[in-house]
Write an enzyme that holds these catalytic residues in place. Structure first.
Site, PDB file in Angstrom:
ATOM      1  N   GLU A 432      47.413  -5.715 -23.661  1.00 50.44           N
ATOM      2  CA  GLU A 432      48.541  -5.338 -22.833  1.00 50.44           C
ATOM      3  C   GLU A 432      49.356  -6.585 -22.469  1.00 50.44           C
ATOM      4  OE1 GLU A 432      46.904  -3.711 -19.266  1.00 50.44           O
ATOM      5  OE2 GLU A 432      48.787  -3.781 -18.149  1.00 50.44           O
ATOM      6  N   ASP A 512      42.953  -1.935 -13.951  1.00 52.35           N
ATOM      7  CA  ASP A 512      43.587  -1.267 -12.815  1.00 52.35           C
ATOM      8  C   ASP A 512      44.261   0.014 -13.307  1.00 52.35           C
ATOM      9  OD1 ASP A 512      45.813  -2.052 -14.168  1.00 52.35           O
ATOM     10  OD2 ASP A 512      46.512  -3.490 -12.671  1.00 52.35           O
ATOM     11  N   ASP A 514      47.419   0.829 -13.855  1.00 53.19           N
ATOM     12  CA  ASP A 514      48.383   0.632 -14.938  1.00 53.19           C
ATOM     13  C   ASP A 514      47.673   0.391 -16.261  1.00 53.19           C
ATOM     14  OD1 ASP A 514      50.777   1.092 -13.894  1.00 53.19           O
ATOM     15  OD2 ASP A 514      51.387  -1.015 -13.657  1.00 53.19           O
TER      16      ASP A 514
END
Ligand code: 0RA
Length: 650
Positions: A432, A512, A514
């Site tokens: 990410e 988390d 996200d």
């Protein structure tokens, strides 16, 4: 007893014994395997017999209990297995049913028995594979009982009490010398019983898990019952998708001893989902019943569209798949003598079924279309859109593929490839964001670990039109990096993974909300467009730590849960609130340096990876569409029930 009868008696005992031994020697031949799947098969086998009683119209309730030693009881309120003397064999019919292979069906030819596949091998197989079993029958005002060890009767059929009711109770303990595991998985049981209650409307299945004692001292209980049957089943499957056809289209009928039941729902999505069953058994690869339904659907919608001039404007051919885009359907047939085909026996082979289903479904669909012009027009518009989008998608896909050929091995610029060309040892980390990508690039072992940073949230493929997917940069990049392509052969899209460049594809996102959202988006993409990679065990999820603990100059310790953190603090001589141990919460991968990332998350010696598997394709499909689809309330409910990070970030 005459000499003749005596001979028969002995012969039948020998026959029973040989049968039981054959099952014990080669259990796989009868129940598929002796792993967890085979263990559960015993329950399916017993409950199938009770459901046959339901189908014959004599039973409406089945109680299943799992006891703390993993023995199981299945109790029904059917007629009860006959206990009368079997003329020829000179023993109780109960004993024959319980000890002679394939004896069950011989007593009652009216119900639907399964002759192929793995169910329907007979309750005697369960008996042979149980270290103990008790059969209890309520019938004629009495309770009859016989007990067995590994299929061998330990008692006569005895009267052990009286009862006003009728029914059968089977209590068995799987033989742990045969099965690799003895633990019944409650989710597997729940899923199958839920499915069975949809497939057999009106039937109630109660499940009690005595291994799970609640705070109030009671055992965990479940009840499965469906009034609406398949109508409710498709609603349940489509819970997360917005329906465009209000209530599902419902089809029911019978012909030549074959019962046909179908429920169809059109949603605002783009996928075709047909789930099919034969005699309550899932046919993963469809077969003649599904073929008959598809044929009817295309024929009737085409006829209706042509008759009303709806297709005049469009130039291209409408393909069969266009009629099924955004459609969820359950097709269930009850067939007296089904033939199952294919390697996994997941396909119905009886050729006569195609015409039967096609006719019954066609008649119902024609009536539905005439009676519901508004909804029919909405569906027709969707079919036209599907045909148009299919053309656009083909063009977009060809473009990606051509680029693939043009660049011939040219890899995306963002990919930091590994030096090995051996796919079996190579790993691709999907990371990410660019910053974490940078850290991973520094931390990796460049011989076999490649890094592909993905920017922000990738496209939600559950909601996007197909051609948008092939136009999306992140998705194109993944296709190129993986070396995987979609090819169209005879109008069917096939994923070509022969040139897959990495056998481990590891999704690495922040720990988390996200991060897990991004991981879910990536997984949704794999599930919908590269399912084979999941099925072949190539997809993994990295497991970065949540905390780093540090005391003075000691080497830091990493923790993956709150519990582990609290225990570790105490071990290190600190206490939870004086905090002498310094606790660092990792919110993002970027908060770790390259060395820490390697040590905790990427080093094959020390990391833990979670492999992504599909236990139940049907449930996976439902959950993906719920998480990524249009409808908000079911998604919220699901997240509230399953959220892992709820107390950390929300
Ligand atoms: C053979 C014949 C009949 C019922 C059954 C078997 C039967 C088997 C099982 C196994 C579990 N539960 C069951 N319930 C019934 C018909 C008996 C009759 O005609 O009365």
């Amino acid at each position: 007893m005459s000499e003749n009868l005596n001979q028969d008696y002995n012969a039948s005992n020998i026959q029973a014994l040989e049968g039981l031994e054959a099952v014990q020697k080669r259990p796989g031949m009868y129940i598929g395997s002796t792993d967890e799947k085979g263990l559960h098969h015993l329950v399916w086998e017993v409950i199938d017999n009770s459901i046959d009683e339901h189908l014959a119209g004599h039973c409406d309730t089945i109680d299943v209990k799992v006891f703390s030693d993993n023995s199981v009881s299945v109790t029904d309120n059917g007629r009860g297995i006959p206990i009368e003397m079997h003329e020829k064999l000179q023993k109780s019919a109960l004993e024959v049913v319980m000890t002679v292979l394939h004896a069950g069906g011989k007593f009652d030819k009216d119900t639907y028995k399964v002759s192929g596949g793995l169910h329907g091998v007979g309750i005697s197989v369960v008996n042979a594979l149980s270290k103990s079993l008790t059969a209890r029958v309520s019938r004629n005002g009495n309770i009859y009982q016989q007990t067995y060890v590994k299929g061998i009767p330990q008692t006569q059929v005895e009267i052990v009490g009286t009862s006003e009711r009728t029914g059968t109770e089977i209590i068995f303990t799987p033989d742990d010398a045969i099965f690799e595991t003895s633990d019944y998985n409650i989710d597997t049981l729940v899923q199958r019983f839920k499915e069975l209650s949809f497939l057999n409307k009106g039937l109630t299945i109660n499940l009690t898990d005595e291994r799970n004692v609640l705070k109030n001292g009671e055992f965990k209980k479940y009840e499965f019952h469906s009034k609406g049957g398949l109508m409710e089943f498709v609603k349940y499957l489509d819970e997360g998708r917005a329906s465009i056809s209000h209530d599902p289209i419902y089809i029911i009928g019978s012909k030549e001893g074959v019962e046909v039941e179908v429920a169809v729902n059109y949603n605002s999505g783009y996928k075709e989902n047909i789930y099919s069953f034969v005699n309550n058994i899932r046919t993963n690869d469809g077969g003649t019943h599904v073929q008959g339904f598809r044929r009817a659907l295309s024929r009737e919608f085409k006829k209706y569209g042509d008759q009303n001039g709806f297709f005049k404007k469009i130039k291209m051919e409408i393909a069969g798949e266009d009629y099924r885009e955004g459609m969820t359907a359950v097709v269930s047939v009850k067939v007296p003598e089904p033939q199952f085909k294919g390697q996994t026996k997941g396909e119905l082979g009886n050729s006569e079924i195609t015409a039967i289903v096609s006719q019954i479904a066609g008649d119902h669909l024609a009536i539905f279309l005439e009676e519901n012009p508004k909804i029919s027009k909405i569906i027709i518009d969707k079919i036209i859109l599907a045909a148009t989008a299919r053309n656009a998608a083909r063009k977009a896909r060809e473009l990606v593929q051509r680029k693939n050929i043009l660049t011939s091995g040219g890899l995306p610029g963002k990919l930091s490839d590994c030096s090995s060309r051996d796919a079996s040892i190579s790993e691709l980390y999907l990371v990410e964001g660019d910053s974490a990508g940078g850290t991973a690039k520094q931390g990796r072992d460049r011989v076999f670990q490649a890094i592909l940073p993905l920017r922000g949230k990738i496209l939600n493929v559950e909601k996007a039109l197909e051609h948008k997917i092939y136009e999306n940069e992140e998705i194109k990049t993944m296709f190129l990096a993986l070396g995987v392509s979609i090819e169209e052969i005879d109008g069917e899209k096939i994923l070509n993974i022969l040139k897959l460049r990495y056998h481990k594809v590891i999704i690495m996102t922040d720990a988390d909300v996200d991060g897990s959202h991004i991981a879910t988006l990536i997984l949704t993409f794999f599930f919908r467009y590269m399912k084979e990679l999941i099925e072949n065990g190539h997809i993994y999820i990295a497991n970065p730590p949540l905390y780093q603990l540090k005391k003075g100059n000691q080497t830091p310790v990493y923790c993956w849960s709150d519990k582990q953190r609290d225990e570790m603090i105490l071990q290190m001589g600190g206490s939870i609130d004086d905090k002498s141990v310094k606790v660092q919460r990792y919110k993002g991968l970027g908060e770790m340096n390259a060395e820490q990332l390697w040590e905790t998350t990427m080093n094959p010696e020390t990391r833990t990876l979670k492999r992504v598997t599909i236990n139940d394709a049907l449930e996976a499909d439902r959950v993906f569409s719920m998480l990524m689809g249009d409808e908000v309330p079911p998604r919220r409910a699901f997240i509230e029930e399953n959220a892992a990070y709820a107390n950390v970030d929300i």
